[in-house]
Design a protein around this motif. Structure first.
Motif, short mmCIF file in Angstrom:
data_model
loop_
_atom_site.label_atom_id
_atom_site.label_comp_id
_atom_site.label_asym_id
_atom_site.label_seq_id
_atom_site.Cartn_x
_atom_site.Cartn_y
_atom_site.Cartn_z
N ASP A 308 -5.47 10.16 -10.60
CA ASP A 308 -4.12 10.09 -10.05
C ASP A 308 -4.04 9.35 -8.72
O ASP A 308 -2.95 9.15 -8.19
N VAL A 309 -5.19 8.97 -8.15
CA VAL A 309 -5.19 8.24 -6.89
C VAL A 309 -6.02 6.97 -7.06
O VAL A 309 -6.93 6.91 -7.88
N ARG A 310 -5.69 5.96 -6.30
CA ARG A 310 -6.42 4.68 -6.39
C ARG A 310 -7.72 4.72 -5.61
O ARG A 310 -8.73 4.20 -6.06
N GLU A 311 -7.69 5.34 -4.42
CA GLU A 311 -8.87 5.33 -3.56
C GLU A 311 -8.73 6.40 -2.50
O GLU A 311 -7.62 6.73 -2.06
N VAL A 312 -9.88 6.96 -2.10
CA VAL A 312 -9.94 7.87 -0.95
C VAL A 312 -10.91 7.24 0.04
O VAL A 312 -12.03 6.89 -0.32
N ARG A 313 -10.50 7.09 1.31
CA ARG A 313 -11.35 6.42 2.28
C ARG A 313 -11.19 7.06 3.66
O ARG A 313 -10.23 7.80 3.91
N GLY A 314 -12.14 6.76 4.52
CA GLY A 314 -12.10 7.28 5.88
C GLY A 314 -13.42 7.91 6.27
O GLY A 314 -14.41 7.87 5.52
N HIS A 315 -13.43 8.52 7.44
CA HIS A 315 -14.59 9.22 7.96
C HIS A 315 -14.12 10.55 8.54
O HIS A 315 -13.05 10.63 9.16
N GLY A 316 -14.96 11.58 8.41
CA GLY A 316 -14.62 12.86 9.00
C GLY A 316 -13.27 13.35 8.53
O GLY A 316 -12.95 13.32 7.33
N LEU A 317 -12.44 13.78 9.49
CA LEU A 317 -11.09 14.25 9.17
C LEU A 317 -10.04 13.21 9.53
O LEU A 317 -8.95 13.52 10.02
N MET A 318 -10.38 11.96 9.26
CA MET A 318 -9.43 10.85 9.29
C MET A 318 -9.51 10.22 7.92
O MET A 318 -10.39 9.40 7.62
N ILE A 319 -8.60 10.62 7.03
CA ILE A 319 -8.71 10.33 5.60
C ILE A 319 -7.44 9.65 5.11
O ILE A 319 -6.32 10.07 5.44
N GLY A 320 -7.61 8.60 4.33
CA GLY A 320 -6.49 7.93 3.67
C GLY A 320 -6.60 8.09 2.17
O GLY A 320 -7.68 7.87 1.59
N ILE A 321 -5.51 8.48 1.54
CA ILE A 321 -5.47 8.63 0.08
C ILE A 321 -4.46 7.62 -0.44
O ILE A 321 -3.25 7.75 -0.23
N GLU A 322 -4.97 6.58 -1.10
CA GLU A 322 -4.07 5.58 -1.66
C GLU A 322 -3.58 6.06 -3.02
O GLU A 322 -4.38 6.33 -3.92
N VAL A 323 -2.26 6.17 -3.13
CA VAL A 323 -1.65 6.75 -4.32
C VAL A 323 -0.95 5.67 -5.13
O VAL A 323 -0.82 4.52 -4.70
N LYS A 324 -0.48 6.04 -6.30
CA LYS A 324 0.11 5.08 -7.23
C LYS A 324 1.63 5.07 -7.16
O LYS A 324 2.27 4.41 -8.00
#
Length: 375
Positions: A308-324
């Motif tokens: 359901d998501v394209r990608e999860v990226r980041g480090h530690g508790l700085m997280i980006g969730i690319e959604v559709k």
């Protein structure tokens, strides 16, 4: 009547505690945005509240030309925790001001004017910091902006090498882009930028407004990348949400930084809050905790929501969730139907910047809520 700049959300916040905010109706919200990373030790941490309250009872404010114990202690504390050889501290009121100071200091110390910044980078909204910010929507109607700026592709070593020359005063760069979509780069790239600036005599400014203070799993992202900049800027959570920023400099910058000042530089109350915040971050090993819980969140999202998501990226508790689909609709659904607050980073990225104190049960609650809205 509401403020004319901000589009207000339909949740009226009353108080906060730890990882939670509460509205005026008593509803509890799990806060995975921390107001853009401004509460790294949680909302209203007792030690920070006590430090600020105690100082408030003695002295609200005195200008920085008069030494004061809380401010002096913070100077020393920041110099101690800064990357090696960065011993000079300038205090201000925000990340934008910290970056403005960094740009001024670099230009004065080098005698040059050109600033190299990166596409999709964000450095603030005042005229100099705005000139270093990529996105046109922030600049519309405010030009002409402040002087000689050149933008290169983030993560492209060849483009950076071509741009940095004998006219370059500084490169300003986020070690992990926040507003631009939670975009990481390799250690090799950032180290190459360090070599290029050193070779040309330009200053390397690391904008750690969002990445600093344990957010990426180290106290500074500079430590994660094994890069020591000439200038490092920090703000947001430095005083647990009270207005404070800092520009940390090597000697060669500080010794020829020019004429700069600020009425509210390092007020006693915010200095006391900042000192207590740093104490908690260090004593509770929150950077390492952020690394552990952040890895857990990313793993859970990938395992449970991978389709359901394209990608999860980041480090530690700085997280980006690319959604559709559009991020703003999902964020509204999370807030109004599942009592979870998060942030956007562009039109299709959910940005997570929770307090560094969150535990796995908070992570599970977030992933459950996100699974529900994606379904």
């Amino acid at each position: 009547m509401s403020g004319f700049i901000f589009s207000e959300k339909p949740i009226r916040i009353d108080r906060g505690e730890g990882a939670y905010l509460y509205d005026t109706n008593g509803n509890e919200y799990l806060d995975f945005g921390a107001s853009y990373a401004c509460t790294p030790v949680g909302h209203c941490h007792p030690e920070v509240v006590d430090a600020a309250t105690t100082q408030l009872e003695d002295l609200f404010y005195v200008q920085a030309s008069y030494p004061h114990a809380a401010r002096t202690a913070l100077y020393e504390q920041l110099a101690d925790v800064a990357p090696v050889d960065i011993d000079n501290v300038w205090l201000c009121n925000s990340g934008t001001e910290a970056n403005e100071a960094a740009l001024k200091f670099a230009r004065h110390a080098t005698g040059r004017s050109k600033i190299v910044a990166t596409k999709r980078g964000f450095h603030g909204r005042t005229m100099g910091a705005l000139a270093a910010t990529w996105k046109d929507k922030y600049k519309e109607g405010f030009g002409p902006l402040a002087g000689d700026f050149e933008f290169v592709e983030y993560g492209d070593s060849e483009a950076m090498a071509e741009a940095v020359d004998d006219d370059t005063a500084a490169v300003i760069i986020e070690p992990l882009q926040g507003e631009g979509g939670i975009n990481p780069v390799s250690k090799e790239y950032l180290q190459s930028v360090r070599v290029q600036t050193a070779t040309s005599g330009a200053a390397l400014i690391l904008d750690e407004i969002q990445t600093g203070l344990g957010r990426t799993g180290e106290l500074w992202a500079a430590d994660k990348y094994d890069v020591v900049p000439d200038v490092l800027t920090t703000a947001k959570g430095l005083a647990s949400g009270l207005p404070m920023g800092a520009t940390l400099c090597r000697d060669w910058i500080a010794e020829d930084s020019g004429n700069h000042g600020s009425t509210f530089s390092g007020g006693p109350v915010v200095s006391a809050a900042a000192g207590a915040t740093l104490d908690v971050l260090e004593r509770e090993s929150l950077p390492a905790h952020a690394a552990e819980v952040g890895a857990y969140i990313r793993g859970q999202i990938e395992d449970r929501l991978g389709d359901d998501v394209r990608e999860v990226r980041g480090h530690g508790l700085m997280i980006g969730i690319e959604v559709k689909r559009g991020s703003n609709r999902l964020l509204r659904d999370l807030a109004l139907n599942h009592d979870v607050l998060a942030l956007p980073a562009g039109r299709t990225v959910l940005r997570l910047l929770p307090p560094l104190t969150i535990e796995r049960e908070h992570a599970d609650a977030f992933v459950d809520a996100l699974e529900a809205v994606l379904a």
